[in-house]
Design a protein around this motif. Structure first.
Motif, PDB file in Angstrom:
ATOM      1  N   ALA A 259     111.309  75.078  28.950  1.00 23.01           N
ATOM      2  CA  ALA A 259     110.070  75.465  28.299  1.00 23.01           C
ATOM      3  C   ALA A 259     109.976  74.694  26.982  1.00 23.01           C
ATOM      4  CB  ALA A 259     110.052  76.964  28.026  1.00 23.01           C
ATOM      5  N   GLY A 260     108.800  74.148  26.713  1.00 23.78           N
ATOM      6  CA  GLY A 260     108.628  73.320  25.527  1.00 23.78           C
ATOM      7  C   GLY A 260     108.664  71.845  25.838  1.00 23.78           C
ATOM      8  N   SER A 261     108.922  71.498  27.105  1.00 21.12           N
ATOM      9  CA  SER A 261     109.020  70.081  27.474  1.00 21.12           C
ATOM     10  C   SER A 261     107.934  69.656  28.450  1.00 21.12           C
ATOM     11  CB  SER A 261     110.390  69.804  28.112  1.00 21.12           C
ATOM     12  OG  SER A 261     110.497  70.424  29.391  1.00 21.12           O
ATOM     13  N   ILE A 262     106.976  70.549  28.738  1.00 19.13           N
ATOM     14  CA  ILE A 262     106.002  70.317  29.800  1.00 19.13           C
ATOM     15  C   ILE A 262     104.668  69.842  29.227  1.00 19.13           C
ATOM     16  CG2 ILE A 262     104.867  71.346  31.810  1.00 19.13           C
ATOM     17  CD1 ILE A 262     107.981  71.345  31.866  1.00 19.13           C
ATOM     18  N   GLY A 263     104.063  68.852  29.865  1.00 16.00           N
ATOM     19  CA  GLY A 263     102.713  68.439  29.504  1.00 16.00           C
ATOM     20  C   GLY A 263     102.628  67.517  28.310  1.00 16.00           C
ATOM     21  N   THR A 264     101.382  67.305  27.872  1.00 10.11           N
ATOM     22  CA  THR A 264     101.120  66.436  26.719  1.00 10.11           C
ATOM     23  C   THR A 264     101.643  67.048  25.438  1.00 10.11           C
ATOM     24  OG1 THR A 264      99.134  65.569  27.803  1.00 10.11           O
ATOM     25  CG2 THR A 264      99.297  65.276  25.413  1.00 10.11           C
TER      26      THR A 264
END
Length: 369
Positions: A171-176
């Motif tokens: 968590a915290g590493s996903i997406g832009t």
């Protein structure tokens, strides 16, 4: 026996000496804002979440707004968001002058139903605010496939999931961009408020760094754009870093409490638990049960000194600010059901086994009668 819902006072009592030492170290340096503690905080959280950059801000609410602005979301762009979460996930879209498009939830996870999202895609669809809930992460693999297929920006609302994972992805590493909350009620929190925006894009990092500081770009010293005052103090940053070092132990204690609830409530047919994904790791931010006679059960527990909370008693699109019609609100079938059934039980590292058993005893008593 009285069982409080929060254990912040207990945490302070157990750690007061070290907390005061942290604060003394900060205050004796004489730098209260935008100093070395903020830099350390940004670096530590970024590294923990496998991100290149982190920007400390005043709240996760601001982080969501800044993420939309820095990612290029314009007025009247459509942004998907769950109908069942804390309202900041939706109001951030309004702050960006975009249009929130609410999505129903999966009845098992209570998180965004991507099948419902895909039915609502239009030429104006530009982004998804992907909200993880109660410590569990939504299906990241399916999320990324959907975003890629329809060319949608992903803003990860990881307010409740620091330390959680999905198939090895933190968590915290996903997406832009990813946004994390350090509200005092979170698994680790500021003694006030705070948040962080995480990204791998240097331009977004620079833009948000300016937005949080009145639009003043630190490198040039010039006011390059209209900005905001959304800064975290040195003291809050240092306190969060102190707690980050404790995070594995804090999660382990929460997990033990969750397992104790699971074991003692598993034979009550009238209660159902949220689906825990085999692909993920939860930080057990909340322990939520679903029960049809929720309000009566909550009253029963309150009479016995046991505090509980409802997350959430209303849907985001039900708020007047969104101006949705009754027919539209009624279309969120599973979210409507969830808001009438969910009940959060106490869960925090300082909760004792005897207190957990007292909660379970009171619940069993309710259904026995």
């Amino acid at each position: 026996m009285s069982v409080p819902f929060f254990g912040i006072d207990r945490f302070y009592k157990n750690h007061s000496g070290k907390i005061l030492n942290v604060l003394n170290t900060v205050y004796t340096k004489g730098r209260l804002m935008m100093g070395p503690e903020i830099e350390t905080f940004e670096k530590r959280i970024s590294q923990f979440c496998n991100r290149k950059y982190g920007v400390a801000v005043g709240s996760c609410t601001d982080a969501l707004f800044f993420a939309l602005k820095a990612s290029g979301i314009q007025a009247n762009d459509e942004v998907f968001v769950t109908s069942f979460s804390f309202h900041a996930s939706g109001t951030a879209i309004l702050r960006a002058s975009a249009i929130p498009v609410f999505v129903d939830i999966d009845p098992n996870t209570l998180m965004m139903d991507l099948n419902d999202l895909r039915k609502k895609i239009t030429a104006k669809s530009k982004a998804i605010i992907a909200v993880h809930l109660f410590g569990e992460m939504m299906d990241v693999d399916e999320l990324e496939k959907t975003a890629s297929k329809y060319n949608l920006i992903v803003i990860e609302d990881a307010a409740q999931t620091l330390g959680s994972e999905w198939n090895g992805k933190k968590a915290g590493s996903i997406g832009t961009c990813s946004c994390i909350s350090f509200d005092p009620t979170k698994i680790i929190g500021a003694f006030g408020n705070g948040g962080i925006l995480l990204t791998d894009n240097s331009e977004i990092c620079n833009t948000v760094s300016a937005l949080r500081n009145h639009g003043n770009h630190l490198a040039s010293g010039n006011l390059e754009k209209l900005g905001y005052n959304s800064k975290m103090s040195e003291a809050q940053a240092a306190l969060i870093v102190y707690q980050l070092n404790l995070l594995p132990k804090l999660i382990s204690k929460r997990e033990k409490i969750a397992l104790l609830y699971n074991e003692n409530l598993k034979d009550i047919d009238q209660i159902s638990n949220l689906q825990h994904c085999d692909h993920g790791i939860s930080n057990f931010h909340k322990y939520v049960i679903k029960v049809e006679r929720r309000d009566v059960l909550q009253t029963h527990l309150k009479e016995r000194g046991i505090q509980t909370k409802i997350h959430y008693p209303y849907l985001i699109p039900e708020l007047k600010i969104f101006r949705l019609t009754d027919n539209k609100i009624a279309s969120f079938t599973y979210a409507q059901k969830a808001k009438s059934e969910v009940l959060s039980l106490p869960i925090y590292p300082e909760l004792t086994q005897n207190e957990v058993m007292e909660v379970c005893k009171a619940i069993k008593e309710f259904f026995k009668n």
